[in-house]
Design a protein around this motif. Structure first.
Motif, short mmCIF file in Angstrom:
data_model
loop_
_atom_site.label_atom_id
_atom_site.label_comp_id
_atom_site.label_asym_id
_atom_site.label_seq_id
_atom_site.Cartn_x
_atom_site.Cartn_y
_atom_site.Cartn_z
N ILE A 162 1.19 -1.04 -0.68
CA ILE A 162 0.48 -0.35 0.20
C ILE A 162 0.69 1.37 -0.11
O ILE A 162 1.89 1.35 0.35
CB ILE A 162 -0.94 0.14 1.36
CG1 ILE A 162 -0.07 -0.33 2.77
CG2 ILE A 162 -1.80 -1.21 1.25
CD1 ILE A 162 -1.01 0.26 3.78
N SER A 163 0.41 2.43 -0.48
CA SER A 163 1.04 3.29 -0.37
C SER A 163 0.00 4.82 0.80
O SER A 163 -1.39 4.47 0.46
CB SER A 163 1.60 4.46 -1.73
OG SER A 163 0.13 3.91 -2.19
N ASN A 164 1.29 5.89 1.40
CA ASN A 164 0.11 6.91 1.31
C ASN A 164 0.30 7.71 0.48
O ASN A 164 1.71 8.27 0.04
CB ASN A 164 0.87 7.16 2.67
CG ASN A 164 0.09 7.48 3.52
OD1 ASN A 164 -1.01 8.52 3.11
ND2 ASN A 164 0.55 8.50 4.63
N LYS A 165 -0.80 8.47 -0.13
CA LYS A 165 -0.57 9.52 -0.13
C LYS A 165 -1.73 11.23 0.71
O LYS A 165 -2.29 10.68 1.08
CB LYS A 165 -1.84 10.02 -1.75
CG LYS A 165 -2.10 8.31 -2.44
CD LYS A 165 -2.68 8.79 -3.88
CE LYS A 165 -2.09 7.51 -4.84
NZ LYS A 165 -3.41 7.28 -6.03
N ARG A 166 -0.56 11.69 0.85
CA ARG A 166 -0.71 12.24 1.66
C ARG A 166 -1.42 12.83 1.49
O ARG A 166 -1.98 14.03 0.76
CB ARG A 166 0.76 13.60 1.71
CG ARG A 166 1.28 14.04 3.47
CD ARG A 166 2.13 14.82 2.42
NE ARG A 166 2.55 15.27 4.29
CZ ARG A 166 3.63 14.91 4.86
NH1 ARG A 166 4.54 14.13 4.38
NH2 ARG A 166 4.50 15.80 6.10
N GLY A 167 -1.61 13.84 3.10
CA GLY A 167 -3.85 13.90 3.42
C GLY A 167 -4.64 13.31 2.82
O GLY A 167 -6.27 13.68 2.68
N ILE A 168 -4.41 12.18 1.65
CA ILE A 168 -5.75 11.72 1.20
C ILE A 168 -6.09 10.42 2.08
O ILE A 168 -7.17 9.89 2.13
CB ILE A 168 -5.71 11.25 -0.12
CG1 ILE A 168 -5.48 12.77 -1.06
CG2 ILE A 168 -6.70 10.98 -1.03
CD1 ILE A 168 -4.86 12.92 -2.78
N GLY A 169 -5.07 9.57 2.39
CA GLY A 169 -4.82 8.20 3.12
C GLY A 169 -4.06 6.55 2.13
O GLY A 169 -3.23 7.32 1.09
N PHE A 170 -4.25 5.86 2.24
CA PHE A 170 -3.77 4.76 1.67
C PHE A 170 -4.72 4.40 1.04
O PHE A 170 -5.77 3.87 0.78
CB PHE A 170 -3.54 3.84 2.85
CG PHE A 170 -2.64 3.92 3.55
CD1 PHE A 170 -1.02 3.81 4.02
CD2 PHE A 170 -3.04 4.42 5.87
CE1 PHE A 170 -0.26 4.44 4.53
CE2 PHE A 170 -2.39 4.97 6.52
CZ PHE A 170 -0.95 4.78 6.21
N PHE A 171 -3.66 3.89 -0.13
CA PHE A 171 -4.33 3.45 -1.42
C PHE A 171 -2.82 2.03 -2.00
O PHE A 171 -1.88 1.67 -1.38
CB PHE A 171 -4.39 4.48 -2.32
CG PHE A 171 -4.99 5.94 -2.69
CD1 PHE A 171 -5.95 5.61 -3.21
CD2 PHE A 171 -4.54 6.45 -1.73
CE1 PHE A 171 -6.55 6.76 -3.44
CE2 PHE A 171 -5.55 7.40 -1.47
CZ PHE A 171 -6.23 7.30 -2.35
N VAL A 172 -4.42 1.04 -2.64
CA VAL A 172 -3.44 0.20 -2.81
C VAL A 172 -2.42 -0.16 -3.83
O VAL A 172 -2.36 0.64 -4.72
CB VAL A 172 -4.63 -1.04 -4.07
CG1 VAL A 172 -3.71 -2.29 -3.84
CG2 VAL A 172 -5.51 -1.34 -2.74
N ALA A 173 -1.15 -0.26 -3.92
CA ALA A 173 0.15 0.06 -4.37
C ALA A 173 0.21 -0.39 -6.28
O ALA A 173 0.04 -1.64 -5.93
CB ALA A 173 1.62 -0.42 -3.66
#
Length: 124
Positions: free
Chosen positions: A62-73
């Motif tokens: 997973i990756s973190n998009k700052r201010g948006i949340g976590f997403f499947v990488a």
């Protein structure tokens, strides 16, 4: 989700997330539940979920998009398989091998049972 006593909860949650990715329930670039949402859904402490997300982020699942949340990488599927395969080979397979040896189970029997399992479980 029912937790087992023999494994850390954050690792069990990681396996849960990985399984959802492998089964295609969570797709690449899809938003993952927030730490708080996941904690409430699984009835665990948010710090436990955060530890899980940090582990999965370090494995590029997973990756973190700052201010948006976590997403499947992007390469999550490949990375999940690598992570789970390594974990299985290092932790679970030695136990299986020990039992195969102690119970004198032949590879022919294992292969037959494996093929039956795959057929009944994934191709009913």
């Amino acid at each position: 989700m029912e937790f087992r006593d023999n494994k850390a909860i954050y690792l069990q949650i990681a396996a849960y997330v990985c399984e959802h990715i492998l089964l295609g329930k969570w797709k690449v670039d899809e938003k993952v539940s927030s730490v708080r949402e996941m904690a409430v859904a699984l009835e665990v402490n948010p710090n436990t979920v955060m530890r899980t997300y940090e582990l999965l982020q370090s494995k590029n699942i997973i990756s973190n998009k700052r201010g948006i949340g976590f997403f499947v990488a992007e390469n999550a599927l490949v990375n999940v398989k690598d992570y789970l395969k390594t974990q299985f080979i290092e932790e679970e397979l030695p136990v299986v091998f020990r039992n195969v040896y102690l119970l004198n189970i032949g590879f022919d029997e294992l292969e037959t049972r494996y093929n039956t399992f795959v057929k009944e479980t994934f191709n009913p």
